[in-house]
Structures are given as C-alpha cells and as structure tokens.
Design a protein around this motif. Structure first.
Motif, PDB file in Angstrom:
ATOM      1  N   ALA A 150      46.251  19.876  41.824  1.00  0.00           N
ATOM      2  CA  ALA A 150      44.880  19.814  42.340  1.00  0.00           C
ATOM      3  C   ALA A 150      43.916  19.448  41.229  1.00  0.00           C
ATOM      4  CB  ALA A 150      44.503  21.158  42.937  1.00  0.00           C
ATOM      5  N   ARG A 151      42.814  18.814  41.606  1.00  0.00           N
ATOM      6  CA  ARG A 151      41.740  18.525  40.657  1.00  0.00           C
ATOM      7  C   ARG A 151      40.434  18.553  41.418  1.00  0.00           C
ATOM      8  NH1 ARG A 151      42.370  12.097  39.599  1.00  0.00           N
ATOM      9  NH2 ARG A 151      42.666  11.563  41.769  1.00  0.00           N
ATOM     10  N   GLY A 152      39.346  18.729  40.681  1.00  0.00           N
ATOM     11  CA  GLY A 152      38.037  18.805  41.311  1.00  0.00           C
ATOM     12  C   GLY A 152      37.636  20.248  41.580  1.00  0.00           C
ATOM     13  N   LYS A 153      36.520  20.394  42.285  1.00  0.00           N
ATOM     14  CA  LYS A 153      35.986  21.723  42.587  1.00  0.00           C
ATOM     15  C   LYS A 153      36.771  22.366  43.717  1.00  0.00           C
ATOM     16  CE  LYS A 153      31.338  20.731  41.063  1.00  0.00           C
ATOM     17  NZ  LYS A 153      29.917  20.745  41.350  1.00  0.00           N
ATOM     18  N   PHE A 154      36.828  23.697  43.670  1.00  0.00           N
ATOM     19  CA  PHE A 154      37.479  24.445  44.743  1.00  0.00           C
ATOM     20  C   PHE A 154      36.718  25.739  44.986  1.00  0.00           C
ATOM     21  CE2 PHE A 154      39.428  26.040  40.879  1.00  0.00           C
ATOM     22  CZ  PHE A 154      39.399  27.409  41.073  1.00  0.00           C
ATOM     23  N   GLN A 155      36.935  26.299  46.155  1.00  0.00           N
ATOM     24  CA  GLN A 155      36.379  27.609  46.491  1.00  0.00           C
ATOM     25  C   GLN A 155      37.295  28.251  47.517  1.00  0.00           C
ATOM     26  OE1 GLN A 155      32.718  28.222  48.940  1.00  0.00           O
ATOM     27  NE2 GLN A 155      31.992  29.165  47.046  1.00  0.00           N
ATOM     28  N   ARG A 156      37.701  29.478  47.243  1.00  0.00           N
ATOM     29  CA  ARG A 156      38.496  30.249  48.181  1.00  0.00           C
ATOM     30  C   ARG A 156      37.726  31.505  48.523  1.00  0.00           C
ATOM     31  NH1 ARG A 156      44.119  29.843  49.048  1.00  0.00           N
ATOM     32  NH2 ARG A 156      43.564  31.206  50.757  1.00  0.00           N
ATOM     33  N   ARG A 157      37.604  31.783  49.806  1.00  0.00           N
ATOM     34  CA  ARG A 157      36.983  33.027  50.259  1.00  0.00           C
ATOM     35  C   ARG A 157      38.038  33.811  50.989  1.00  0.00           C
ATOM     36  NH1 ARG A 157      31.036  31.051  52.182  1.00  0.00           N
ATOM     37  NH2 ARG A 157      30.235  30.932  50.059  1.00  0.00           N
ATOM     38  N   LEU A 158      38.044  35.107  50.721  1.00  0.00           N
ATOM     39  CA  LEU A 158      39.033  35.980  51.325  1.00  0.00           C
ATOM     40  C   LEU A 158      38.330  37.228  51.825  1.00  0.00           C
ATOM     41  CD1 LEU A 158      42.040  36.712  51.841  1.00  0.00           C
ATOM     42  CD2 LEU A 158      42.031  37.733  49.555  1.00  0.00           C
ATOM     43  N   GLU A 159      38.491  37.496  53.102  1.00  0.00           N
ATOM     44  CA  GLU A 159      37.947  38.737  53.659  1.00  0.00           C
ATOM     45  C   GLU A 159      38.956  39.837  53.402  1.00  0.00           C
ATOM     46  OE1 GLU A 159      36.163  40.590  57.785  1.00  0.00           O
ATOM     47  OE2 GLU A 159      36.538  38.444  57.635  1.00  0.00           O
ATOM     48  N   LEU A 160      38.538  40.832  52.642  1.00  0.00           N
ATOM     49  CA  LEU A 160      39.407  41.945  52.288  1.00  0.00           C
ATOM     50  C   LEU A 160      39.444  42.949  53.433  1.00  0.00           C
ATOM     51  CD1 LEU A 160      38.047  42.344  48.669  1.00  0.00           C
ATOM     52  CD2 LEU A 160      40.179  41.228  49.349  1.00  0.00           C
ATOM     53  N   PRO A 161      40.527  43.701  53.567  1.00  0.00           N
ATOM     54  CA  PRO A 161      40.643  44.634  54.690  1.00  0.00           C
ATOM     55  C   PRO A 161      39.667  45.810  54.636  1.00  0.00           C
ATOM     56  CG  PRO A 161      42.546  44.823  53.233  1.00  0.00           C
ATOM     57  CD  PRO A 161      41.731  43.669  52.750  1.00  0.00           C
ATOM     58  N   VAL A 162      39.155  46.128  53.440  1.00  0.00           N
ATOM     59  CA  VAL A 162      38.194  47.225  53.273  1.00  0.00           C
ATOM     60  C   VAL A 162      37.182  46.840  52.198  1.00  0.00           C
ATOM     61  CG1 VAL A 162      39.781  49.090  53.953  1.00  0.00           C
ATOM     62  CG2 VAL A 162      39.664  48.371  51.568  1.00  0.00           C
ATOM     63  N   ALA A 163      36.082  47.585  52.125  1.00  0.00           N
ATOM     64  CA  ALA A 163      35.082  47.356  51.081  1.00  0.00           C
ATOM     65  C   ALA A 163      35.621  47.853  49.744  1.00  0.00           C
ATOM     66  CB  ALA A 163      33.780  48.065  51.436  1.00  0.00           C
ATOM     67  N   VAL A 164      35.275  47.122  48.683  1.00  0.00           N
ATOM     68  CA  VAL A 164      35.733  47.493  47.347  1.00  0.00           C
ATOM     69  C   VAL A 164      34.534  47.772  46.451  1.00  0.00           C
ATOM     70  CG1 VAL A 164      37.887  46.206  47.547  1.00  0.00           C
ATOM     71  CG2 VAL A 164      35.880  45.089  46.581  1.00  0.00           C
ATOM     72  N   ASP A 165      34.794  48.466  45.343  1.00  0.00           N
ATOM     73  CA  ASP A 165      33.755  48.795  44.373  1.00  0.00           C
ATOM     74  C   ASP A 165      33.592  47.613  43.415  1.00  0.00           C
ATOM     75  OD1 ASP A 165      32.058  49.839  42.500  1.00  0.00           O
ATOM     76  OD2 ASP A 165      33.137  51.732  42.284  1.00  0.00           O
ATOM     77  N   SER A 166      32.601  46.771  43.660  1.00  0.00           N
ATOM     78  CA  SER A 166      32.428  45.547  42.875  1.00  0.00           C
ATOM     79  C   SER A 166      32.101  45.828  41.407  1.00  0.00           C
ATOM     80  CB  SER A 166      31.358  44.656  43.500  1.00  0.00           C
ATOM     81  OG  SER A 166      30.115  45.314  43.520  1.00  0.00           O
ATOM     82  N   GLU A 167      31.599  47.012  41.103  1.00  0.00           N
ATOM     83  CA  GLU A 167      31.263  47.365  39.718  1.00  0.00           C
ATOM     84  C   GLU A 167      32.512  47.637  38.879  1.00  0.00           C
ATOM     85  OE1 GLU A 167      28.169  47.362  38.383  1.00  0.00           O
ATOM     86  OE2 GLU A 167      27.499  46.573  40.297  1.00  0.00           O
ATOM     87  N   LYS A 168      33.638  47.925  39.524  1.00  0.00           N
ATOM     88  CA  LYS A 168      34.841  48.310  38.786  1.00  0.00           C
ATOM     89  C   LYS A 168      35.967  47.277  38.899  1.00  0.00           C
ATOM     90  CE  LYS A 168      33.884  53.214  39.240  1.00  0.00           C
ATOM     91  NZ  LYS A 168      34.344  54.495  39.792  1.00  0.00           N
ATOM     92  N   VAL A 169      35.669  46.079  39.368  1.00  0.00           N
ATOM     93  CA  VAL A 169      36.687  45.038  39.504  1.00  0.00           C
ATOM     94  C   VAL A 169      37.136  44.587  38.124  1.00  0.00           C
ATOM     95  CG1 VAL A 169      37.133  42.680  40.289  1.00  0.00           C
ATOM     96  CG2 VAL A 169      35.832  44.250  41.727  1.00  0.00           C
ATOM     97  N   GLU A 170      38.452  44.426  37.954  1.00  0.00           N
ATOM     98  CA  GLU A 170      39.012  43.936  36.694  1.00  0.00           C
ATOM     99  C   GLU A 170      39.624  42.564  36.951  1.00  0.00           C
ATOM    100  OE1 GLU A 170      41.855  46.784  35.293  1.00  0.00           O
ATOM    101  OE2 GLU A 170      40.429  48.436  35.423  1.00  0.00           O
ATOM    102  N   ALA A 171      39.383  41.618  36.036  1.00  0.00           N
ATOM    103  CA  ALA A 171      39.914  40.264  36.177  1.00  0.00           C
ATOM    104  C   ALA A 171      40.533  39.822  34.858  1.00  0.00           C
ATOM    105  CB  ALA A 171      38.798  39.304  36.580  1.00  0.00           C
ATOM    106  N   SER A 172      41.689  39.146  34.958  1.00  0.00           N
ATOM    107  CA  SER A 172      42.340  38.606  33.764  1.00  0.00           C
ATOM    108  C   SER A 172      43.114  37.346  34.148  1.00  0.00           C
ATOM    109  CB  SER A 172      43.279  39.645  33.141  1.00  0.00           C
ATOM    110  OG  SER A 172      44.303  39.989  34.055  1.00  0.00           O
ATOM    111  N   VAL A 173      43.316  36.481  33.157  1.00  0.00           N
ATOM    112  CA  VAL A 173      44.100  35.261  33.345  1.00  0.00           C
ATOM    113  C   VAL A 173      45.194  35.239  32.299  1.00  0.00           C
ATOM    114  CG1 VAL A 173      44.096  32.735  33.313  1.00  0.00           C
ATOM    115  CG2 VAL A 173      42.128  33.948  34.218  1.00  0.00           C
TER     116      VAL A 173
END
Length: 135
Positions: free
Chosen positions: A86-109
């Motif tokens: 793939a190349r170019g811009k992308f966007q994925r939206r995912l509806e989660l089954p429950v609400a999450v605490d956005s202040e405590k989300v951890e992300a890594s690559v």
C-alpha cells in the motif's frame, strides 16, 4: 482424489469478491490490517504498518471509536516495476465493543506492527453483585 464442494467454493469466492469492495463503499481502505483481542481489563489492537515510524501515524480514541491514520510515502528511489504494498494516505476506524480510558492508552511500533493497549473504563467492566440473604 477428493474434490472440494462446488457450492462452498463458489460461496467462498463470492465472499472474497464482495469483501474487496466493502472498504470502498464505507469510504476507507483495507489497510492497515487489524487484529483485535479483548479480555476483562483491556482491548489490544495490532495493525500492520510496515515502513512507518511513530511520526507517520496519528491515533485518536473517543469513547469507543478508535481511528488510526497515516501515510505511506511515494517511492522516490528507482522507478518500481511492480508495487504490491500500500502507498498513500489511509484511515481505519474501528468501533470498540466498550468505552476505553483514552488517557491511559499505550501505543508502540516494533518490526512494522503497531500495538495499542486500550484499558476498559471501570464503569464498563462487569462487576459481581453480592446477594444478601434475608431471614
């Protein structure tokens, strides 16, 4: 020699064909591919993002909607003979089954895989109800 069931094979091909166009009708793209895991305390989402650094990604969470967007840059070195990634811009939206605490989300690559750990809000977690015995 065993032959596959003709009708199940046709159904499988038909489903694959329809799935090709689902993202187009929804206004998105099929990349990056996602895996979603849930347990009592968190939702873990992994996404394939080969060649992207954390600076190339934008992640937002609002209640139970996760959005991952970014851009794969055009190839500037030699003119490619064949392009399958793939190349170019992308966007994925995912509806989660429950609400999450956005202040405590951890992300890594790591190794081209984005991992998001989304803690479930306490108010969304199931709780055990104590039963009181009355005489």
């Amino acid at each position: 020699m065993r032959y596959p069931n003709f009708f199940s094979e046709v159904r499988r091909i038909q489903n694959r064909f329809h799935n090709l166009f689902d993202p187009v009708w929804e206004g998105g793209q099929v990349y990056p591919t996602l895996n979603v895991y849930t347990d009592q305390d968190k939702i873990t989402v992994t996404a394939e993002v080969p060649g992207l650094s954390p600076e190339d990604l934008d992640i937002t969470v609002a209640h139970n909607l996760l959005t991952i967007s970014g851009e794969w840059k055009e190839y500037t070195q030699n003119k490619p003979r064949r392009i399958e990634r793939a190349r170019g811009k992308f966007q994925r939206r995912l509806e989660l089954p429950v609400a999450v605490d956005s202040e405590k989300v951890e992300a890594s690559v790591k190794d081209g895989v984005l991992t998001l750990v989304l803690p479930i809000l306490e108010s969304e977690k199931p709780r055990k109800i104590r039963i009181e015995a009355k005489a």
